[in-house]
Design a protein around this motif. Sequence first.
Motif, mmCIF file in Angstrom:
data_model
loop_
_atom_site.group_PDB
_atom_site.id
_atom_site.type_symbol
_atom_site.label_atom_id
_atom_site.label_comp_id
_atom_site.label_asym_id
_atom_site.label_seq_id
_atom_site.Cartn_x
_atom_site.Cartn_y
_atom_site.Cartn_z
ATOM 1 N N GLN A 92 5.990 -3.791 2.085
ATOM 2 C CA GLN A 92 4.936 -2.938 2.337
ATOM 3 C C GLN A 92 3.789 -3.680 2.920
ATOM 4 N N LEU A 93 3.169 -3.135 3.867
ATOM 5 C CA LEU A 93 2.079 -4.099 4.259
ATOM 6 C C LEU A 93 0.566 -3.673 3.610
ATOM 7 N N THR A 94 0.720 -3.148 2.482
ATOM 8 C CA THR A 94 -0.256 -2.776 1.742
ATOM 9 C C THR A 94 -1.107 -3.964 1.162
ATOM 10 N N GLU A 95 -2.412 -3.818 0.639
ATOM 11 C CA GLU A 95 -3.088 -4.987 -0.089
ATOM 12 C C GLU A 95 -2.370 -5.674 -1.199
ATOM 13 N N LYS A 96 -1.789 -4.802 -2.121
ATOM 14 C CA LYS A 96 -0.890 -5.132 -3.174
ATOM 15 C C LYS A 96 0.426 -5.900 -2.644
#
Length: 209
Positions: free
Chosen positions: A4-8
Amino acid sequence: MRFQLTEKGLKRRLDTLAEADPQLAEAIARVGYPAARRSGSPSYAHLLRILAGQQLSVKAAATIYGRLIDHIGDPPDPDALLDSDDRTLRSLGLSRQKIAYARGLSEAVRDGDLVPEALAGMDDGEVIDRLTALKGFGRWSAEMFLLFSLGRADVWPADDLGIQAGLQRLLELEDRPGRREVDRLGERWKPHRGAVAIFLWHLHGSPPA
């Protein structure tokens, strides 16, 4: 492997790599983590967005794609693009060359020669081969689709100037590395090179310390 390209998601992978890479750890401490990146889906819309944005700044690409979507619909309709005359498409900001490429993409999708959703079931090499068979889609465009549409974790766009410049800054190289050198230097970050690529774009765009 998908991520996933989320910050997390980006932070987790970069932290794992930084544990064994002091230069990466120092750079993260200096400029921070990259922001979440917009991820798409394997669709005609995302392929059209990549095509419209080739060789443009992020801002200019978003402006042109927004005009295009306003004209042909959201989600975009291949028939609507094919029914548009060149003069109209030019007025939206597409070059003559990109108009030809967009028509080729639209015809392939309309006729069923390319089913974007089916690309999710292919490995990275197959996706690159399938997309680069389309006129106007080079390896860089296929890699952008792999990373931002399919979320493939080990994408490494070695021809990208931002990656090359970011790597030069990260490793304090005298000269900007070319593709072969970028490929060699990236070996240390397998199989998480996609996260490093996103960080290198972030690093390249950050002001000097």
